[in-house]
Write a protein that holds these residues in place. Sequence first.
Motif, PDB file in Angstrom:
ATOM      1  N   GLY A 155      21.835   0.411  34.154  1.00 14.98           N
ATOM      2  CA  GLY A 155      21.598   0.702  35.734  1.00 14.98           C
ATOM      3  C   GLY A 155      21.949   1.891  35.827  1.00 14.98           C
ATOM      4  O   GLY A 155      21.733   2.440  37.582  1.00 14.98           O
ATOM      5  N   ARG A 156      23.068   2.286  35.513  1.00 16.21           N
ATOM      6  CA  ARG A 156      23.552   3.868  36.107  1.00 16.21           C
ATOM      7  C   ARG A 156      22.524   4.851  35.686  1.00 16.21           C
ATOM      8  O   ARG A 156      22.387   5.288  34.933  1.00 16.21           O
ATOM      9  N   GLY A 157      22.521   4.956  37.148  1.00 18.44           N
ATOM     10  CA  GLY A 157      22.075   6.456  37.892  1.00 18.44           C
ATOM     11  C   GLY A 157      20.117   5.815  37.444  1.00 18.44           C
ATOM     12  O   GLY A 157      19.864   6.278  38.519  1.00 18.44           O
ATOM     13  N   ALA A 158      19.672   5.171  36.380  1.00 16.76           N
ATOM     14  CA  ALA A 158      18.455   4.776  36.612  1.00 16.76           C
ATOM     15  C   ALA A 158      18.071   3.325  37.686  1.00 16.76           C
ATOM     16  O   ALA A 158      16.895   3.461  37.839  1.00 16.76           O
ATOM     17  N   GLN A 159      19.323   2.849  37.699  1.00 11.44           N
ATOM     18  CA  GLN A 159      18.390   1.416  38.621  1.00 11.44           C
ATOM     19  C   GLN A 159      17.567   0.709  37.951  1.00 11.44           C
ATOM     20  O   GLN A 159      16.824   0.726  38.474  1.00 11.44           O
ATOM     21  N   ARG A 160      17.763   0.586  36.114  1.00 11.28           N
ATOM     22  CA  ARG A 160      16.646  -0.965  36.064  1.00 11.28           C
ATOM     23  C   ARG A 160      16.700  -2.353  36.487  1.00 11.28           C
ATOM     24  O   ARG A 160      17.761  -2.996  36.866  1.00 11.28           O
ATOM     25  N   GLN A 161      15.210  -2.374  37.206  1.00 10.09           N
ATOM     26  CA  GLN A 161      15.242  -3.642  37.621  1.00 10.09           C
ATOM     27  C   GLN A 161      14.409  -4.363  36.764  1.00 10.09           C
ATOM     28  O   GLN A 161      13.876  -4.195  35.909  1.00 10.09           O
ATOM     29  N   VAL A 162      14.936  -5.370  36.792  1.00 14.12           N
ATOM     30  CA  VAL A 162      14.010  -6.616  36.366  1.00 14.12           C
ATOM     31  C   VAL A 162      13.156  -7.673  37.638  1.00 14.12           C
ATOM     32  O   VAL A 162      14.025  -7.977  37.989  1.00 14.12           O
ATOM     33  N   ARG A 163      12.239  -7.986  37.314  1.00 11.29           N
ATOM     34  CA  ARG A 163      11.359  -9.163  38.393  1.00 11.29           C
ATOM     35  C   ARG A 163      11.842 -10.662  37.497  1.00 11.29           C
ATOM     36  O   ARG A 163      11.521 -10.631  35.695  1.00 11.29           O
ATOM     37  N   VAL A 164      12.324 -11.588  38.004  1.00 13.06           N
ATOM     38  CA  VAL A 164      12.868 -12.720  37.181  1.00 13.06           C
ATOM     39  C   VAL A 164      12.064 -14.128  38.048  1.00 13.06           C
ATOM     40  O   VAL A 164      12.185 -13.801  39.518  1.00 13.06           O
ATOM     41  N   GLU A 165      11.331 -14.282  37.313  1.00 13.86           N
ATOM     42  CA  GLU A 165      10.415 -15.525  37.419  1.00 13.86           C
ATOM     43  C   GLU A 165      11.494 -17.019  37.024  1.00 13.86           C
ATOM     44  O   GLU A 165      11.845 -16.908  35.695  1.00 13.86           O
ATOM     45  N   LEU A 166      11.386 -17.864  37.612  1.00 14.25           N
ATOM     46  CA  LEU A 166      12.422 -19.140  37.758  1.00 14.25           C
ATOM     47  C   LEU A 166      11.724 -20.479  37.536  1.00 14.25           C
ATOM     48  O   LEU A 166       9.776 -19.772  37.937  1.00 14.25           O
ATOM     49  N   ARG A 167      11.681 -21.703  36.860  1.00 19.22           N
ATOM     50  CA  ARG A 167      11.192 -22.499  36.404  1.00 19.22           C
ATOM     51  C   ARG A 167      10.426 -23.600  37.994  1.00 19.22           C
ATOM     52  O   ARG A 167       9.416 -23.507  38.125  1.00 19.22           O
ATOM     53  N   ASP A 168      11.502 -23.070  39.011  1.00 19.10           N
ATOM     54  CA  ASP A 168      11.022 -23.756  40.007  1.00 19.10           C
ATOM     55  C   ASP A 168       9.127 -22.748  41.382  1.00 19.10           C
ATOM     56  O   ASP A 168       8.474 -23.205  41.857  1.00 19.10           O
ATOM     57  N   GLY A 169       9.126 -21.382  40.474  1.00 21.72           N
ATOM     58  CA  GLY A 169       7.937 -20.915  40.601  1.00 21.72           C
ATOM     59  C   GLY A 169       8.394 -19.922  41.865  1.00 21.72           C
ATOM     60  O   GLY A 169       7.333 -19.334  41.943  1.00 21.72           O
ATOM     61  N   LEU A 170       9.383 -19.978  42.111  1.00 14.78           N
ATOM     62  CA  LEU A 170      10.888 -18.946  42.815  1.00 14.78           C
ATOM     63  C   LEU A 170      10.622 -16.865  41.735  1.00 14.78           C
ATOM     64  O   LEU A 170      10.522 -17.718  40.260  1.00 14.78           O
ATOM     65  N   SER A 171      10.102 -16.532  42.697  1.00  8.35           N
ATOM     66  CA  SER A 171      10.553 -15.140  41.168  1.00  8.35           C
ATOM     67  C   SER A 171      11.318 -13.961  42.219  1.00  8.35           C
ATOM     68  O   SER A 171      11.367 -14.221  43.953  1.00  8.35           O
ATOM     69  N   PHE A 172      12.181 -12.949  42.169  1.00  8.35           N
ATOM     70  CA  PHE A 172      12.488 -12.203  42.984  1.00  8.35           C
ATOM     71  C   PHE A 172      13.229 -10.982  42.012  1.00  8.35           C
ATOM     72  O   PHE A 172      12.759 -11.041  41.024  1.00  8.35           O
ATOM     73  N   ILE A 173      13.453  -9.745  42.306  1.00 14.14           N
ATOM     74  CA  ILE A 173      13.390  -8.472  41.631  1.00 14.14           C
ATOM     75  C   ILE A 173      14.406  -7.945  41.775  1.00 14.14           C
ATOM     76  O   ILE A 173      15.222  -8.131  42.905  1.00 14.14           O
ATOM     77  N   ASP A 174      15.718  -7.881  40.919  1.00 13.57           N
ATOM     78  CA  ASP A 174      17.405  -7.799  41.274  1.00 13.57           C
ATOM     79  C   ASP A 174      17.724  -6.550  39.907  1.00 13.57           C
ATOM     80  O   ASP A 174      17.110  -6.486  38.706  1.00 13.57           O
ATOM     81  N   GLU A 175      18.682  -6.163  40.419  1.00 12.72           N
ATOM     82  CA  GLU A 175      19.200  -5.673  38.977  1.00 12.72           C
ATOM     83  C   GLU A 175      20.245  -6.341  37.983  1.00 12.72           C
ATOM     84  O   GLU A 175      20.689  -7.461  39.281  1.00 12.72           O
ATOM     85  N   VAL A 176      20.384  -6.643  36.718  1.00 17.47           N
ATOM     86  CA  VAL A 176      21.688  -7.610  36.352  1.00 17.47           C
ATOM     87  C   VAL A 176      22.723  -6.957  36.341  1.00 17.47           C
ATOM     88  O   VAL A 176      22.958  -6.102  35.540  1.00 17.47           O
ATOM     89  N   VAL A 177      23.268  -7.798  36.429  1.00 17.84           N
ATOM     90  CA  VAL A 177      25.635  -7.338  36.937  1.00 17.84           C
ATOM     91  C   VAL A 177      26.078  -7.865  35.440  1.00 17.84           C
ATOM     92  O   VAL A 177      26.245  -7.065  34.960  1.00 17.84           O
ATOM     93  N   GLU A 178      25.796  -8.947  35.504  1.00 13.90           N
ATOM     94  CA  GLU A 178      26.874  -9.376  33.974  1.00 13.90           C
ATOM     95  C   GLU A 178      26.199 -10.618  33.559  1.00 13.90           C
ATOM     96  O   GLU A 178      25.495 -11.539  34.152  1.00 13.90           O
ATOM     97  N   VAL A 179      25.929 -11.344  32.115  1.00 11.52           N
ATOM     98  CA  VAL A 179      25.473 -12.393  31.691  1.00 11.52           C
ATOM     99  C   VAL A 179      26.518 -13.472  31.281  1.00 11.52           C
ATOM    100  O   VAL A 179      27.415 -13.022  30.173  1.00 11.52           O
ATOM    101  N   VAL A 180      27.045 -14.306  31.902  1.00 12.46           N
ATOM    102  CA  VAL A 180      28.179 -15.063  31.746  1.00 12.46           C
ATOM    103  C   VAL A 180      28.169 -16.460  30.831  1.00 12.46           C
ATOM    104  O   VAL A 180      27.786 -16.819  31.727  1.00 12.46           O
ATOM    105  N   SER A 181      29.330 -17.502  30.484  1.00 14.43           N
ATOM    106  CA  SER A 181      29.043 -18.358  30.575  1.00 14.43           C
ATOM    107  C   SER A 181      30.022 -18.854  31.112  1.00 14.43           C
ATOM    108  O   SER A 181      31.806 -18.360  31.049  1.00 14.43           O
ATOM    109  N   GLU A 182      30.006 -19.840  32.131  1.00 14.11           N
ATOM    110  CA  GLU A 182      30.873 -20.871  32.581  1.00 14.11           C
ATOM    111  C   GLU A 182      30.363 -21.555  32.669  1.00 14.11           C
ATOM    112  O   GLU A 182      30.234 -23.114  32.835  1.00 14.11           O
ATOM    113  N   ARG A 183      32.411 -22.549  31.955  1.00 13.31           N
ATOM    114  CA  ARG A 183      32.162 -24.251  31.659  1.00 13.31           C
ATOM    115  C   ARG A 183      31.210 -24.878  30.752  1.00 13.31           C
ATOM    116  O   ARG A 183      30.208 -25.166  31.106  1.00 13.31           O
TER     117      ARG A 183
END
Length: 80
Positions: free
Chosen positions: A24-52
């Motif tokens: 996303g640096r400079g290019a601002q890459r975006q992703v469309r995210v489709e959730l299992r419940d039918g909702l969706s949104f467009i955004d940028e991924v900041v990080e992927v982490v493991s919590e507990r």
Amino acid sequence: MRMCQKDVGCPGLIQGLKNLLGRGRGAQRQVRVELRDGLSFIDEVVEVVSERGIDVAVFKDNSRVEVTRIDAITEIVATA
């Protein structure tokens, strides 16, 4: 390119999300995210982490989303 969790599995989807990090640096890459419940949104991924032991995708403008709630992601490629 669209990635469905049912086709690539959870590890494949996590890798797909991680591949979008840093692009996303400079290019601002975006992703469309489709959730299992039918909702969706467009955004940028900041990080992927493991919590507990739960894998979570963190987005710029939307809240944290457990990867298991994501049905599919599609990278949005800007055209000039």
